[in-house]
Design an enzyme around this catalytic site. Sequence first.
Site, mmCIF file in Angstrom:
data_model
loop_
_atom_site.group_PDB
_atom_site.id
_atom_site.type_symbol
_atom_site.label_atom_id
_atom_site.label_comp_id
_atom_site.label_asym_id
_atom_site.label_seq_id
_atom_site.Cartn_x
_atom_site.Cartn_y
_atom_site.Cartn_z
ATOM 1 N N HIS A 165 2.434 9.516 -6.885
ATOM 2 C CA HIS A 165 0.874 9.224 -6.166
ATOM 3 C C HIS A 165 -0.113 8.676 -7.275
ATOM 4 O O HIS A 165 -1.111 8.359 -7.047
ATOM 5 C CB HIS A 165 0.514 10.402 -5.610
ATOM 6 C CG HIS A 165 0.564 10.198 -4.067
ATOM 7 N ND1 HIS A 165 -0.096 9.264 -3.584
ATOM 8 C CD2 HIS A 165 1.192 10.919 -3.044
ATOM 9 C CE1 HIS A 165 0.229 9.205 -2.220
ATOM 10 N NE2 HIS A 165 0.767 10.392 -1.814
ATOM 11 N N ASP A 386 14.467 -4.217 6.115
ATOM 12 C CA ASP A 386 15.755 -4.766 6.320
ATOM 13 C C ASP A 386 16.268 -5.468 4.904
ATOM 14 O O ASP A 386 15.769 -6.261 4.670
ATOM 15 C CB ASP A 386 15.831 -5.908 7.460
ATOM 16 C CG ASP A 386 17.136 -6.199 7.766
ATOM 17 O OD1 ASP A 386 17.983 -5.866 7.171
ATOM 18 O OD2 ASP A 386 17.337 -7.275 8.670
#
Length: 455
Positions: A165, A386
Amino acid sequence: MDLEIISREYIKPSSPTPPNLRTHKLCIFDQFSDHVYASEVQYYSLNQDINLSNSTDIDRIVSERLHLLKQSLSETITHHFYPLAGKLRDDYTIDCNDEGVYFVEARTKSTLNEFLSQPNLSFIPKFVPKDGTEQNGSFAGADVAKIQVTVFACGGLAICPCISHMLGDGTTFALFLNNWAAIARKNTEEVKFPIYNASSLFPPVGGDPKDATPWREVLFVPFMKTGRAATRRFVFDAKVIANLKAKATGPLVQNPTRVEAVSTFLFKCITGAFKTKPGFHKPNLLTHGVNLRPKAKALISDCCIGNMLWPANALCTEDEEELDSILYRLREAITRLNEDFVKSLQGDDTLFKFHKAIQDEGEVCSRAADRLMFSSWCRFGLYNVDFGWGKPIWVSPTSSDDTVKIFMNFIILAETRLGDGMEAWVVLPEEDMALLELDEELLGFATMDPSPLDI
């Protein structure tokens, strides 16, 4: 469900990072972010369209897919995300030293369908890569990015990427993941180039600015608690969400979004459980993490790498129990985080301006008995990732049961696979979750922990 680690390696860039990019400067937003990893798990089936004759075919296909993941990852970090191949150096820089992304391959004898038929949330952390630095108490020298790919006996995959982060937020995470998948498919038209100008927009300050501000003490310490946490999934289908949006519409607000409707409904149900506890007498705080990029488009690109987040804190009194009144308070808080607010954090005396903004949030927080924090993943496009063998059949956070935490009362909102429903991952103290699980109104709208195969 046992899991075996097969290999650990570092995936390096295919060409070295230029000398002028070897040091990535964090912006002041990044400096206020702790070194925890943004992570999630994506589950892919082998693809039933493939004609398989035996297990050798499965092994061959899995080997090809692992090779593609590594090769495309190397290309992605070379051309677009070079800081991911580096190490955290200190409170304001990342050493882009090309050591690579930590990559773990694991295997399990279970099938993906066996796991998804009734997911054991406490097993999900086993899909998360560990590099041995998690418990050393320091982030210096830690990997910026880690990835684990777990292969199921059927050839299905669970892919868990993790990004510190301190480099960026959920928008940064999603940009990397979608670029990685596009490069794997050799679809360069879908690649969105990251922009590394956050440190010039919001310059870093020397040392750790958290030590010079009341950041933790004001925004987090009052709401920390030690104890056993419980995680549950509450799934809302499209029809239910439409119903909740209608219920949240009233004289105070019009056209609530699905995130607003589900957030306010959960807030109402959970704070209703709080009221049964002894000593309840103050308002509660509904906090939503807000992406500042679309709030200040003239200043910040959608592809800006960094932690462009700020909490919208809505203080809701005991009298504000209707959905539209709760939503009105939330919209008030979000509306304040506009372009003028973002501009107010720029220029000279950055640390002083952040200090002032945090003090303002602290004044609101000090009046709350408890807090519920919401984070929405609903526009990240995680179900569109994908790599060339189809979209994921499920995406899950890495939260789990059977953990001891110092900060709870956290809710992640995520889309379901078809995009018309929503999953709410709710983390509460065990005693509060036990009360919430009995809430008849909540259970009338949501299904608790259904199989992802049934959604």
